[in-house]
Design a protein around this motif. Structure first.
Motif, PDB file in Angstrom:
ATOM      1  N   PHE A  17       0.903  -1.153   0.000  1.00  0.00           N
ATOM      2  CA  PHE A  17       0.000   0.000   0.000  1.00  0.00           C
ATOM      3  C   PHE A  17       0.934   1.194   0.000  1.00  0.00           C
ATOM      4  O   PHE A  17       1.647   1.429   0.970  1.00  0.00           O
ATOM      5  CB  PHE A  17      -0.896  -0.009   1.238  1.00  0.00           C
ATOM      6  CG  PHE A  17      -1.824   1.177   1.316  1.00  0.00           C
ATOM      7  CD1 PHE A  17      -3.129   1.086   0.847  1.00  0.00           C
ATOM      8  CD2 PHE A  17      -1.380   2.389   1.843  1.00  0.00           C
ATOM      9  CE1 PHE A  17      -3.977   2.195   0.908  1.00  0.00           C
ATOM     10  CE2 PHE A  17      -2.218   3.489   1.908  1.00  0.00           C
ATOM     11  CZ  PHE A  17      -3.521   3.397   1.441  1.00  0.00           C
ATOM     12  N   PRO A  58       5.368   1.118   1.175  1.00  0.00           N
ATOM     13  CA  PRO A  58       5.534   0.069   2.187  1.00  0.00           C
ATOM     14  C   PRO A  58       4.898  -1.260   1.757  1.00  0.00           C
ATOM     15  O   PRO A  58       3.733  -1.305   1.362  1.00  0.00           O
ATOM     16  CB  PRO A  58       4.811   0.655   3.415  1.00  0.00           C
ATOM     17  CG  PRO A  58       4.890   2.130   3.228  1.00  0.00           C
ATOM     18  CD  PRO A  58       4.787   2.345   1.744  1.00  0.00           C
ATOM     19  N   GLN A  87     -12.090  -0.773  -0.655  1.00  0.00           N
ATOM     20  CA  GLN A  87     -10.839  -1.283  -0.069  1.00  0.00           C
ATOM     21  C   GLN A  87     -11.051  -2.386   0.965  1.00  0.00           C
ATOM     22  O   GLN A  87     -10.337  -3.392   0.958  1.00  0.00           O
ATOM     23  CB  GLN A  87     -10.114  -0.094   0.574  1.00  0.00           C
ATOM     24  CG  GLN A  87      -8.627  -0.290   0.750  1.00  0.00           C
ATOM     25  CD  GLN A  87      -7.963   1.019   1.143  1.00  0.00           C
ATOM     26  OE1 GLN A  87      -8.437   2.097   0.780  1.00  0.00           O
ATOM     27  NE2 GLN A  87      -6.884   0.940   1.875  1.00  0.00           N
ATOM     28  N   THR A 146       3.529  -0.137   8.777  1.00  0.00           N
ATOM     29  CA  THR A 146       2.403  -0.205   7.835  1.00  0.00           C
ATOM     30  C   THR A 146       2.747  -0.966   6.556  1.00  0.00           C
ATOM     31  O   THR A 146       1.944  -1.016   5.624  1.00  0.00           O
ATOM     32  CB  THR A 146       1.870   1.202   7.471  1.00  0.00           C
ATOM     33  OG1 THR A 146       2.921   1.996   6.931  1.00  0.00           O
ATOM     34  CG2 THR A 146       1.287   1.892   8.685  1.00  0.00           C
ATOM     35  N   ASN A 148       0.278  -4.332   5.693  1.00  0.00           N
ATOM     36  CA  ASN A 148      -0.960  -4.133   4.907  1.00  0.00           C
ATOM     37  C   ASN A 148      -1.603  -5.404   4.328  1.00  0.00           C
ATOM     38  O   ASN A 148      -2.291  -6.125   5.035  1.00  0.00           O
ATOM     39  CB  ASN A 148      -0.795  -2.993   3.894  1.00  0.00           C
ATOM     40  CG  ASN A 148       0.365  -3.134   2.939  1.00  0.00           C
ATOM     41  OD1 ASN A 148       0.388  -4.036   2.121  1.00  0.00           O
ATOM     42  ND2 ASN A 148       1.333  -2.215   3.028  1.00  0.00           N
ATOM     43  N   ASN A 174      -4.728   1.848   6.465  1.00  0.00           N
ATOM     44  CA  ASN A 174      -3.699   0.954   5.950  1.00  0.00           C
ATOM     45  C   ASN A 174      -3.068   0.107   7.061  1.00  0.00           C
ATOM     46  O   ASN A 174      -2.159  -0.667   6.782  1.00  0.00           O
ATOM     47  CB  ASN A 174      -2.645   1.720   5.144  1.00  0.00           C
ATOM     48  CG  ASN A 174      -2.084   2.918   5.875  1.00  0.00           C
ATOM     49  OD1 ASN A 174      -2.817   3.665   6.528  1.00  0.00           O
ATOM     50  ND2 ASN A 174      -0.796   3.124   5.767  1.00  0.00           N
ATOM     51  N   ILE A 183       3.411   5.060   6.787  1.00  0.00           N
ATOM     52  CA  ILE A 183       2.653   6.109   6.084  1.00  0.00           C
ATOM     53  C   ILE A 183       1.187   6.024   6.513  1.00  0.00           C
ATOM     54  O   ILE A 183       0.757   5.039   7.107  1.00  0.00           O
ATOM     55  CB  ILE A 183       2.749   5.962   4.543  1.00  0.00           C
ATOM     56  CG1 ILE A 183       2.159   4.619   4.079  1.00  0.00           C
ATOM     57  CG2 ILE A 183       4.187   6.123   4.071  1.00  0.00           C
ATOM     58  CD1 ILE A 183       2.001   4.503   2.569  1.00  0.00           C
ATOM     59  N   ASN A 184       0.439   7.069   6.185  1.00  0.00           N
ATOM     60  CA  ASN A 184      -1.006   7.039   6.456  1.00  0.00           C
ATOM     61  C   ASN A 184      -1.762   6.693   5.168  1.00  0.00           C
ATOM     62  O   ASN A 184      -1.150   6.423   4.123  1.00  0.00           O
ATOM     63  CB  ASN A 184      -1.475   8.359   7.072  1.00  0.00           C
ATOM     64  CG  ASN A 184      -1.346   9.535   6.109  1.00  0.00           C
ATOM     65  OD1 ASN A 184      -1.111   9.366   4.907  1.00  0.00           O
ATOM     66  ND2 ASN A 184      -1.501  10.735   6.633  1.00  0.00           N
ATOM     67  N   ALA A 185      -3.083   6.716   5.246  1.00  0.00           N
ATOM     68  CA  ALA A 185      -3.904   6.308   4.102  1.00  0.00           C
ATOM     69  C   ALA A 185      -3.707   7.237   2.905  1.00  0.00           C
ATOM     70  O   ALA A 185      -3.936   6.842   1.769  1.00  0.00           O
ATOM     71  CB  ALA A 185      -5.372   6.276   4.511  1.00  0.00           C
ATOM     72  N   LYS A 214      -0.851   8.200   2.063  1.00  0.00           N
ATOM     73  CA  LYS A 214       0.519   7.860   1.652  1.00  0.00           C
ATOM     74  C   LYS A 214       1.530   8.919   2.066  1.00  0.00           C
ATOM     75  O   LYS A 214       2.582   9.079   1.465  1.00  0.00           O
ATOM     76  CB  LYS A 214       0.570   7.557   0.150  1.00  0.00           C
ATOM     77  CG  LYS A 214      -0.445   6.462  -0.219  1.00  0.00           C
ATOM     78  CD  LYS A 214      -0.213   5.811  -1.553  1.00  0.00           C
ATOM     79  CE  LYS A 214      -1.100   4.578  -1.695  1.00  0.00           C
ATOM     80  NZ  LYS A 214      -2.293   4.747  -2.468  1.00  0.00           N
TER      81      LYS A 214
END
Lengths: 231, 230
Positions: free
Chosen positions: A26, A29, A102, A172, A175, B60, B79-81, B83
């Protein structure tokens, strides 16, 4: 038993034309960039690719799409500022798109790995993305029937594997890795570090080795920094 | 229930984005688990002080997300959603995508804050597609958030650039979810959507900013009640 491959090309091996390929990641990462490059080099075509996005900039999945090797994309968010190869292929009518919310994408993968024949989800009920799908009202709430999404092969990235195929991810970058590993008939993992059996505390294993077929060690910048941090 | 729900307010100026973000932050109960949508809603994080104990979720795969990371704090695996590189706070946790969306869909998040193109008087949300034929559709986690969070707060301007209202009798854009919105925070006021037992929705103006109730009634095509004090 897992196979330890010398490099990405050996790890990915022969991918049949027309395969469904689950690609982890995602954003950057968790993207198995070197495995995707090996898939590109392998020449496999008419692929159905599952990823959250549809490629970024001029690397990895974007190049597979640029070379018109992807017949169909199953994803939640194809359009980004740097998804120009997908945009071009889509506008030219040269790639099919299956747009999936998603969470439904993740749960369809999970269902495939868990032997679930489909599930009713409230996500998407009453929207155009539920058109043509079976719906049901349960306890006064609307649900949509979603199908499992299995893959022929999963290409994912983890921080560390042991020689039993047990995996640990990082932050993260986890994912889609665990659900894709379970959803594919064959799972190939690139890791920054391979340790002997017993080198990962069983309590810390995120993906058990039963879901893993092939591991190859490909050091990456983010992994190197992380391993230095915990050494 | 915050005090502002029952005692309405009225101010002479419409709210700027930052003031609106501050207002939303002040309405989020201490200790809540919250998801802030990409774009304007992320501004709400700037007004959530640590002592409030609000835990941010990013779809994420993380709870306990901290502020945006800069310089040496940037970690390529974090990272966050949207990115964007972020930081982790003490007590943070990581999980895979199916768990992250189960958290959402399972009703474990107290609040999500989302942007919108339109909200209907019944609480339908449209925020993922303008339906334009040449556009490439993309939905991400919007439908999951709309369906899953206990409370869906919308943060938007009340009127589009052409002056047309975005709080509408029925959405004309493709919907993200039906009957999911519980509050609408706008530059011109805050609307509460209370669902009755029969499923119908009571739309209440809690506070107005830079506009009179009469003008709101004239410009909005939807009937609404007015909280006492407005």
């Amino acid at each position: 038993m897992i196979t330890i491959a010398e490099d990405a090309a050996e790890a990915v091996g022969q991918v049949l034309d027309g395969s469904t390929v689950l690609l982890g990641g995602f954003g950057n990462p968790g993207q198995p960039m070197e495995l995707i490059d090996a898939l590109l080099d392998s020449g496999a075509r008419d692929l159905t690719v599952v990823n959250n996005n549809a490629g970024q900039a001029d690397a990895g999945l974007a190049l597979l799409i640029k070379e018109r090797r992807v017949a169909k994309m199953i994803c939640s968010f194809p359009r980004q500022s740097d998804s120009w190869h997908f945009d071009e292929a889509y506008r030219a009518g040269e790639i099919e798109l299956e747009l999936v919310p998603q969470g439904n994408l993740a749960e369809r993968l999970r269902a495939a790995g868990a032997g679930i024949g489909g599930f009713f989800t409230p996500t998407g009920y009453g929207t155009v993305l539920a058109e043509g799908k079976e719906t049901r009202v349960i306890d006064g709430r609307g649900y949509v029937l979603e199908q499992p999404l299995p893959g022929d092969i999963a290409l994912i990235k983890a921080l560390r594997a042991d020689e039993a195929g047990n995996l640990v991810y990082r932050k993260t970058a986890r994912n889609f890795g665990p659900v894709m590993a379970a959803a594919a008939a064959r799972t190939v993992v690139q890791v920054d570090e391979l340790v002997p059996v017993g080198g990962i505390d069983p309590e810390h294993v995120i993906t058990p080795g039963i879901h893993v077929n092939t591991v190859t060690v490909i050091p990456t910048a983010s992994g190197e920094a992380a391993l230095k941090e915990i050494a | 229930m915050t005090a502002q729900q029952t005692t309405g307010t009225q101010s002479s100026a419409r709210l700027g984005r930052d003031d609106l973000a501050r207002l939303i932050a002040s309405d989020i109960a201490p200790g809540s688990y919250v998801n802030l949508g990409i774009g304007q809603p992320t501004l709400v994080a700037d007004h959530l002080t640590p002592e409030r104990g609000v835990v941010l979720h990013t779809e994420n795969g993380m709870l306990g997300m901290g502020a945006q990371a800069h310089g040496e704090d940037v970690d390529h695996d974090l990272i966050n959603a949207g990115k964007i590189p972020v930081t982790e706070l003490p007590g943070a946790s990581y999980f895979h995508h199916a768990d992250s969306f189960a958290m959402m869909r399972g009703g474990h998040l107290d609040v999500c804050v989302l942007g919108a193109f339109q909200v209907s008087a019944a609480g339908d949300l449209a925020n993922w597609s303008t339906g334009a034929p040449e556009a490439i559709p993309a939905v991400g986690g919007a439908m999951d958030l709309a369906a899953g969070a206990k409370q869906v707060f919308v943060m938007m301007t009340l009127f589009a650039k052409d002056g047309s209202p975005k709080l509408v009798p029925e959405c004309t854009y493709p919907v993200t979810g039906l009957g999911c919105v519980t509050r609408v925070y706008t530059d011109h006021g805050v609307f509460l959507l209370d669902r009755r037992a029969d499923g119908s929705v009571r739309l209440v103006l809690r506070e107005a900013h830079g506009i009179t109730v009469e003008e709101l009634r004239r410009r909005l095509g939807v009937p609404f009640e007015v909280a006492s004090g407005v």
